[in-house]
Design an enzyme around this catalytic site. Structure first.
Site, PDB file in Angstrom:
ATOM      1  N   LYS A   1     -15.947   7.411 -36.939  1.00 41.27           N
ATOM      2  CA  LYS A   1     -15.303   6.160 -37.361  1.00 41.27           C
ATOM      3  C   LYS A   1     -13.881   6.026 -36.856  1.00 41.27           C
ATOM      4  CE  LYS A   1     -18.991   5.793 -39.900  1.00 41.27           C
ATOM      5  NZ  LYS A   1     -19.435   7.193 -39.622  1.00 41.27           N
TER       6      LYS A   1
ATOM      7  N   LYS B   1      20.737  -3.401 -21.297  1.00 43.97           N
ATOM      8  CA  LYS B   1      19.307  -3.190 -21.068  1.00 43.97           C
ATOM      9  C   LYS B   1      18.399  -4.260 -21.668  1.00 43.97           C
ATOM     10  CE  LYS B   1      17.765   0.151 -19.330  1.00 43.97           C
ATOM     11  NZ  LYS B   1      17.616   1.490 -19.870  1.00 43.97           N
TER      12      LYS B   1
ATOM     13  N   TYR C   1     -29.685  13.495 -37.947  1.00 42.05           N
ATOM     14  CA  TYR C   1     -28.326  13.210 -38.418  1.00 42.05           C
ATOM     15  C   TYR C   1     -27.590  14.483 -38.814  1.00 42.05           C
ATOM     16  CZ  TYR C   1     -24.389  11.452 -41.088  1.00 42.05           C
ATOM     17  OH  TYR C   1     -23.119  11.193 -41.535  1.00 42.05           O
TER      18      TYR C   1
ATOM     19  N   ASN D   1      14.440  -3.892 -21.951  1.00 40.76           N
ATOM     20  CA  ASN D   1      13.338  -2.986 -21.607  1.00 40.76           C
ATOM     21  C   ASN D   1      11.967  -3.639 -21.812  1.00 40.76           C
ATOM     22  OD1 ASN D   1      15.228  -0.957 -21.123  1.00 40.76           O
ATOM     23  ND2 ASN D   1      15.218  -0.321 -23.271  1.00 40.76           N
TER      24      ASN D   1
ATOM     25  N   SER E   1      18.586  -1.727 -25.626  1.00 39.68           N
ATOM     26  CA  SER E   1      18.766  -0.314 -25.934  1.00 39.68           C
ATOM     27  C   SER E   1      19.771  -0.200 -27.068  1.00 39.68           C
ATOM     28  CB  SER E   1      19.282   0.396 -24.679  1.00 39.68           C
ATOM     29  OG  SER E   1      20.013   1.544 -25.035  1.00 39.68           O
TER      30      SER E   1
ATOM     31  N   THR F   1       0.896  -1.162   0.000  1.00 34.47           N
ATOM     32  CA  THR F   1       0.000   0.000   0.000  1.00 34.47           C
ATOM     33  C   THR F   1       0.932   1.210   0.000  1.00 34.47           C
ATOM     34  OG1 THR F   1      -0.110   0.101   2.406  1.00 34.47           O
ATOM     35  CG2 THR F   1      -1.854  -1.158   1.312  1.00 34.47           C
TER      36      THR F   1
ATOM     37  N   GLN G   1     -19.865  11.463 -39.214  1.00 34.49           N
ATOM     38  CA  GLN G   1     -18.896  10.714 -40.015  1.00 34.49           C
ATOM     39  C   GLN G   1     -17.560  10.607 -39.278  1.00 34.49           C
ATOM     40  OE1 GLN G   1     -18.903  10.712 -44.409  1.00 34.49           O
ATOM     41  NE2 GLN G   1     -16.976  11.809 -44.210  1.00 34.49           N
TER      42      GLN G   1
ATOM     43  N   GLU H   1       5.061  -1.071 -21.452  1.00 33.87           N
ATOM     44  CA  GLU H   1       5.163   0.393 -21.528  1.00 33.87           C
ATOM     45  C   GLU H   1       4.292   0.941 -22.654  1.00 33.87           C
ATOM     46  OE1 GLU H   1       9.294   1.510 -21.770  1.00 33.87           O
ATOM     47  OE2 GLU H   1       9.731   0.662 -19.804  1.00 33.87           O
TER      48      GLU H   1
END
Ligand code: ARG
Length: 465
Positions: free
Chosen positions: A333, A291, A325, A293, A285, A163, A330, A298
């Protein structure tokens, strides 16, 4: 629908960098798998409409035969990529109708009898969304299945529960995974509920007021597998609340994806080292050779913002439109298609990735010995021996300070040292202060005791069906 949007977007994929090459590989498979391409919704709606027109004697039976034959050709051309979309023809509906007429002649020109593009497009979107919901539900189920498998495997693996991002109490990794199982379960419920309002038929509303032909709307609804017809023609062609509702369910789901992603990123950090995820979901990297990653989590965390944005677009698009309408619609979409693509691609990748998570139980255990994770257990121990909980809480606070000073965890204090804080403490205290004791004692439905996690896994499998 506009021609430029006819292709199913590649979802996650954009740009040129190396990680995205991985996504092209992962996602292209997903796009190819999708059974419902967008213009096909328009064709399905048109065919149902044409069948109704023929049944009602509004067009001749021979016209229907021509329309069905021509639409089969149009559909095949679209699927094979041969269809030539023309921006001059304004939108998907007019492109398809023009091509149909080129193939079958006058029957193609009769197709639009008793309808308008306004009720046509509203029907198309609902068909598309209903099918997308069905796809999404299958994907959520697969992902939840992967979470349960992981929970089953790690039902008794202790990890610190946090916590305020501080070690709080021991939980098991399986228990933690099942928390996400619940969240994605509620997401699925939201889509199921939204589906009821999506699967209503606008056709028959025509431009806005209905039509003068003796149409049979119930018949069309049945043909398309809808649950009923939209009751009011003005409402049928103008509102997109069902699409907003859908996107809001997408946004909530992505919020859960993002929370999980954040944890995966944190757990993957060498500083924490709780998990590894399979190499194909990570990249190195370009400059730092050491690295690895966690790119997929992410990116998913980033994609969440994108879906929130689509929700905002749709809400804003709708907010000041007078009945009925307006061409503003349009613009629904792109956000909608993008939300569908993002959610479906993310779910597929996550189901796959969850299966490849390996847990570093040693590091989790080590973290548990550093945060006085069993302090609450000691307080509960004293309370059960008669001390009021508040006093127990205070006594344990002093014990924690002493342990901190000595540089040990609570079980590292001797019985004598512990008894300075309460004479109620006896030798049996050490079974309470262990992680295993702490876990096993939370033995009720919803608790983290490994036996309860195993039982929850069994129930989860049943609920998944
Ligand atoms: N292309 C429009 C859309 O996607 C449908 C046509 C709307 N009707 C009209 N009269 N412009 O919403």
């Amino acid at each position: 629908m506009t021609p430029k949007l006819r292709q199913s977007g590649k979802g996650w994929v954009a740009g040129k960098c190396r990680i995205l090459v991985i996504f092209v590989r992962i996602c292209s498979k997903f796009v190819a798998d999708l059974p419902h391409s967008r213009p096909q919704s328009d064709i399905r709606g048109s065919l149902a409409h044409a069948r109704m027109l023929a049944k009602q004697g509004i067009i001749a039976a021979a016209d229907l035969v021509d329309i069905e034959r021509g639409m089969a050709i149009v559909s095949a051309e679209i699927e094979s990529g041969q269809f030539e979309w023309s921006l001059d023809l304004e939108d998907v509906h007019l492109n398809i109708e023009k091509r149909l007429t080129a193939i079958v002649g006058d029957a193609g020109k009769r197709l639009h009898t008793g309808r308008s593009r306004n009720d046509q497009v509203a029907t198309d979107i609902r068909l598309y969304l209903r099918d997308s919901i069905d796809d999404i539900l299958v994907l959520i189920k697969a992902f939840r299945g992967a979470l349960v498998d992981l929970a089953d495997k790690e039902a008794a693996t202790p990890m610190p529960g946090f916590t305020h991002l501080q070690v709080a109490q021991p939980v098991t990794f399986g228990h933690h995974m099942l928390a996400y199982f619940e969240m994605f379960g509620r997401d699925a419920e939201r889509f199921v509920d939204c589906r009821k309002r999506v699967a209503r038929l606008p056709l028959g509303a025509a431009a806005l007021a209905g039509t003068t032909y003796p149409i049979d709307r119930e018949f069309v609804a049945e043909q398309l597998g809808f649950e009923g017809v939209c009751e009011n023609s003005l409402d049928a062609v103008s509102d997109r609340d069902f699409a907003i509702e859908f996107t809001s369910a997408c946004a909530l789901l992505m919020m859960h994806v993002s929370r999980l992603s954040e944890e995966l990123v944190m757990w993957m950090s060498p500083r924490v080292g709780f998990i590894q995820i399979a190499d194909r979901f990570c990249t190195g990297s370009s400059i730092m050779p050491q690295k690895k990653n966690p790119d997929v989590p992410e990116l998913a965390r980033g994609k969440t913002g994108r879906v929130y944005g689509q929700l905002m677009s749709l809400l804003t698009l709708m907010k000041s439109q007078p009945l009925a309408y307006n061409k503003d619609n349009q613009e629904d979409k792109e956000p909608l298609f993008d939300a569908v693509d993002t959610v479906t691609d993310t779910l597929r990748i996550f189901a796959d990735m969850a299966g490849g998570i390996t847990v570093r139980a040693d590091n989790m255990k080590a973290a548990l010995t550093q945060g006085f994770a069993t302090a609450t257990d000691l307080a509960d121990y004293l309370t059960k021996k008669g001390l009021p909980f508040r006093d127990a809480h205070e006594a344990v606070g002093h014990a924690v300070k002493a342990a901190e000073f000595k540089g040990v965890d609570l079980p590292g204090l001797t019985l004598e040292e512990l008894r300075q804080f309460s004479p109620l403490i006896e030798n049996d205290v050490f079974s309470v202060l262990t992680v295993e004791g702490s876990l096993a004692s939370r033995n009720h439905i919803g608790g983290t005791a490994p036996a309860q996690v195993k039982a929850a896994v069994a129930r989860a499998r049943q609920r998944l069906g």
